[in-house]
Design an enzyme around this catalytic site. Sequence first.
Site, short mmCIF file in Angstrom:
data_model
loop_
_atom_site.label_atom_id
_atom_site.label_comp_id
_atom_site.label_asym_id
_atom_site.label_seq_id
_atom_site.Cartn_x
_atom_site.Cartn_y
_atom_site.Cartn_z
N GLY A 1 44.31 28.65 38.86
CA GLY A 1 44.74 29.84 39.59
C GLY A 1 43.81 30.20 40.73
N CYS A 2 42.52 30.07 40.50
CA CYS A 2 41.53 30.42 41.52
C CYS A 2 41.56 29.41 42.66
CB CYS A 2 40.14 30.52 40.90
SG CYS A 2 40.04 31.84 39.66
N THR A 3 41.84 28.15 42.32
CA THR A 3 41.98 27.12 43.35
C THR A 3 43.20 27.42 44.22
OG1 THR A 3 40.84 25.46 42.02
CG2 THR A 3 42.35 24.65 43.73
N ALA B 1 42.41 30.40 46.52
CA ALA B 1 41.50 30.02 47.61
C ALA B 1 42.22 29.16 48.64
CB ALA B 1 40.29 29.28 47.04
#
Length: 144
Positions: free
Chosen positions: A44-46, A49
């Site tokens: 999710g963070c990838t 970003a």
Amino acid sequence: MTLSVKTIAPDFVAFDEEGKRVCLSEYKGKNIVLYFYPKDDTPGCTQEAQSFRDNYKKYEDKNIIIFGVSMDNQKSHKAFKEKLNLPFQLLVDEQGKLTDLYDVAGGDYSKRVTYIIDKEGVICHIDDKVITNTHAQDILEKMS
């Protein structure tokens, strides 16, 4: 401290993935997207970003500064930024001071919350219902 729209964004001094000092008050006169995310190099963070990376030119054209923040260390941030070729700074918050200051603590990580801070340093939007792969576009719409 619970933050809300129309309140002054808490000032801070932090360091980015290169060890460069960042002081929020030095960006007065600019619109800021301050996005907190749980952990470098997770799915999710990838996606989130990459969403900001892929829309970065649109932010740059509107003179909007983007800062990503998590409780990962400088080495982790540097590797994450390099891996994804991110054109914006990632702020290190290992001790959770920014996470606490912005009321996004989620235990050992930051909750996924984005603050839009206007040119006067006032919070004008808070997004805590993030759709990671469209987040950058969603935030741009709020800033139009």
